[in-house]
Design a protein around this motif. Structure first.
Motif: not given
Length: 136
Positions: A119-120, A135-136
């Motif tokens: 997801n990064n 993000n993250g």
């Protein structure tokens, strides 16, 4: 369909069009780039226009369908046609990036991070010349 890129006097792509493959076939049924070029010059009534065939299926010198790679990359508006490399090259995204001579693709001077978290996402930060987590 065959794709063709129209170049300006500085070898910059200004238009990309598609042409049915039948236009390129000679009397023996073999595709010839020049037949496509002649067709486009006549179609647009531009006898001095510079056209180069490009392959939608070629990226980084590899044909995605195991065919023959053609001019390293599919041309896009703003790309440069490099006659010495016989390649289409995208605009340089950042001053620090380096052209990979074998793929004719610009690469960051630092490799994209290997991250176990799928997801990064990262973006290039030219100021620090490194990838930044967004993000993250």
């Amino acid at each position: 369909m065959a794709s063709f890129a129209k170049l300006n006097s500085g070898n910059i792509v200004i238009t990309v069009v598609s042409v049915v493959n039948e236009v390129l076939k000679d009397s023996n049924g073999i595709e010839q780039e020049q037949l496509g070029i002649n067709f486009l010059k006549t179609l647009y009534n531009e006898p001095n226009a510079i056209w180069k065939q490009t392959s939608y299926n070629t990226h980084g010198g590899i044909h995605i369908n195991d065919g023959t790679p053609f001019r390293k990359n599919h041309a896009g508006i703003g790309f440069t046609y490099d006659s010495q490399r016989d390649a289409f090259i995208a605009p340089k995204p950042y001053n620090s990036w380096i052209l990979n001579e074998s793929t004719c693709i610009w690469e960051a001077p630092v490799a994209y991070p290997v991250d176990n978290n799928v997801n990064n996402m990262y973006k290039w930060n030219e100021e620090i010349q490194n990838w930044e987590l967004i993000n993250g």
